[in-house]
Design an enzyme around this catalytic site. Structure first.
Site, PDB file in Angstrom:
ATOM      1  N   ARG A   1      11.396 -44.273 -12.088  1.00  0.00           N
ATOM      2  CA  ARG A   1      10.556 -43.153 -12.523  1.00  0.00           C
ATOM      3  C   ARG A   1      10.141 -42.268 -11.342  1.00  0.00           C
ATOM      4  NH1 ARG A   1       5.503 -44.703 -15.580  1.00  0.00           N
ATOM      5  NH2 ARG A   1       5.497 -42.597 -16.368  1.00  0.00           N
TER       6      ARG A   1
ATOM      7  N   GLN B   1      -2.737 -45.382 -14.849  1.00  0.00           N
ATOM      8  CA  GLN B   1      -2.220 -46.365 -13.894  1.00  0.00           C
ATOM      9  C   GLN B   1      -0.699 -46.181 -13.792  1.00  0.00           C
ATOM     10  OE1 GLN B   1      -0.513 -49.169 -15.378  1.00  0.00           O
ATOM     11  NE2 GLN B   1      -0.103 -50.213 -13.434  1.00  0.00           N
TER      12      GLN B   1
ATOM     13  N   SER C   1       2.090 -47.619 -14.337  1.00  0.00           N
ATOM     14  CA  SER C   1       3.124 -47.891 -15.343  1.00  0.00           C
ATOM     15  C   SER C   1       2.979 -47.037 -16.596  1.00  0.00           C
ATOM     16  CB  SER C   1       3.065 -49.363 -15.762  1.00  0.00           C
ATOM     17  OG  SER C   1       1.889 -49.614 -16.525  1.00  0.00           O
ATOM     18  N   LYS C   2       1.937 -46.210 -16.676  1.00  0.00           N
ATOM     19  CA  LYS C   2       1.651 -45.533 -17.937  1.00  0.00           C
ATOM     20  C   LYS C   2       2.488 -44.247 -18.114  1.00  0.00           C
ATOM     21  CE  LYS C   2      -1.161 -48.750 -19.076  1.00  0.00           C
ATOM     22  NZ  LYS C   2      -1.648 -49.391 -17.899  1.00  0.00           N
ATOM     23  N   HIS C   3       2.556 -43.781 -19.363  1.00  0.00           N
ATOM     24  CA  HIS C   3       3.360 -42.577 -19.653  1.00  0.00           C
ATOM     25  C   HIS C   3       2.934 -41.423 -18.749  1.00  0.00           C
ATOM     26  CE1 HIS C   3       3.512 -44.840 -23.479  1.00  0.00           C
ATOM     27  NE2 HIS C   3       4.626 -44.197 -23.752  1.00  0.00           N
TER      28      HIS C   3
END
Ligand SMILES: Cc1ncc(COP(=O)(O)O)c(C=O)c1O
Length: 411
Positions: free
Chosen positions: A21, A195, A197-199
């Site tokens: 990402r 945080q 890992s969030k979208h």
């Protein structure tokens, strides 16, 4: 004959790493961060970036107010502070969630009460919630797990019937639609996490949304030391935290926010593709979007039934990892079995608020408290699907899952 699994010496389906990402951060993020640094004004108080994040996020969700804070945990603590329980009051929630869902309950001297989830599922069971309501129940925190919405019709009805506010924890569910409405907009307060890992991420951060004007004022004060900044004199109106996000975090959040809808839609498309590829496999339960709820796939949850497949979840995960498709067990155990809760390790040598005279009953957390949740965790695993995956990446994931499942059935 089924193909030899990579874990048994066969050829893995996938040898290339999956996309990261990291490519989601770019020129705009750098420009906004640079603007903040060059302005020399890094605090949200008087800053433009946090204000813009709040205004844009509220508009995107169609709510009246959004408040940016330092984390998802801070967002939920702020929501609890907005509801303002008395010490010893009870707040019902799910054991299938991050510790951040309950930290704010305890810091407000209230007691987390865990209701069970639906059999074979991820979300709170409305009947179990009903059974846990007492005259001390001050709120219900409904968690929309993995990008899927909980049964909001049922929870809104329970809330209405008992006069209990619903807080929605949407940390994992940006823009998930439930019967055409965004999660976070149906209860009294909605909470989001930024945080890593969030979208939507700024490394850390959180957002609280509400359309209730009074609660919005209280939330803003709660997250700013109870500091009323409207008058000429400094006033601290009640006990609050400092959950002020910085302009640097908001600069990244703002750049990311502009791309969020598109990314969520792409993630949805890819996740649904993977579901379609594996939905005929006996003993494998993919994350199906339901008639009521879409799935925006925070991670991709997959559940395997040992009895049908003939192999354990651990063997399935090891085999899938060996095929080059990373997967892991996520939470591991229900929240109430983590030491902090199981042994009620809280403040000093006390077990406050569990041992507080304000509590009306003794709360005991123990294995077996929520059997459905414990069973779900024995079956579920997490895989990654995000907006930078290609159709081919998802096809490899589907092929690897099919290969492991086929080999398991052949024994
Ligand atoms: C469902 C849920 N609630 C709350 C949180 C807490 O958010 P944060 O890690 O930003 O404090 C998380 C984050 O992991 C989460 O997944």
């Amino acid at each position: 004959m089924s193909e030899r699994l990579a874990i048994d010496g066969g050829t893995p389906v996938r040898t290339q790493p999956f996309p990261s990402r990291a490519q989601g951060f770019g020129e705009e993020d750098m420009r906004y961060v640079t603007e903040v640094l060059q302005s020399g004004h890094l605090s949200r108080v008087g800053g433009a970036k946090t204000k813009a994040v709040e205004e844009q996020f509220a508009a995107m969700l169609g709510v009246k107010h959004a408040l940016a804070v330092t984390s998802g945990t801070a967002a939920i603590h702020t929501a609890v502070g907005m509801i303002n329980p008395n010490p010893g009051d009870e707040i019902i929630t799910t054991p299938l969630t991050d510790m951040g869902t309950v930290i704010g309950i305890l810091y407000q001297n209230a007691l987390p009460i865990f209701a069970d989830v639906v059999p074979g599922g991820y979300h709170l069971d409305p009947e179990s919630v009903r059974r846990n309501i007492t005259d001390r129940t001050k709120a219900i925190i409904v968690v929309h797990l993995w990008g899927m919405a909980a049964n909001m019709d049922a929870f809104l009805a329970i809330g209405e019937e008992h006069g209990i506010p619903i807080i929605e924890d949407c940390a994992q569910a940006y823009f998930t639609e439930y019967r055409g409405r965004h999660v976070g907009t149906m209860g009294r307060v909605g909470c989001f996490s930024l945080q890593q890992s969030k979208h939507l991420t700024a490394g850390d951060g959180g957002l609280v949304v509400t359309s209730d004007d009074e609660l919005a004022v209280r939330g803003r004060l709660f997250a700013d030391k109870g500091w009323d900044r409207t008058g000429a004199d400094r006033g601290h109106l009640f006990l609050g935290m400092n959950y002020r996000i910085s302009e640097l975090q908001s600069a990244v959040a703002l750049a990311q926010l502009g791309k969020l809808k598109e990314r969520v839609a792409r993630r949805q498309e890819l996740g649904d593709k993977l579901t379609a590829m594996i939905s005929d496999l006996p003993g494998v339960r993919p994350a199906s979007p339901s008639a009521e709820s879409g799935n925006t796939y925070w991670f991709y949850p997959l559940a395997v039934e040992e009895k049908t497949l003939g192999i354990s979840r651990e063997r399935f995960m090891a085999a899938l990892n060996a095929e080059g498709v990373p997967c892991w067990g996520w939470l591991g155990k229900p929240l109430y079995l983590f030491e902090a809760l199981l042994e009620q390790r809280t403040f000093g040598t006390s077990h406050h608020p569990f041992d507080s005279p304000a509590a009306s009953r003794k709360i005991v957390y123990r294995p077996g408290l929520c059997p459905n949740a414990e069973q779900t965790l024995c079956e579920a695993m997490a895989l990654t699907v995000h907006e930078f995956y290609s159709e081919d990446d998802v096809a490899d994931m589907g092929a690897a899952i099919r290969k492991v499942a086929a080999s398991a059935r052949k024994g």
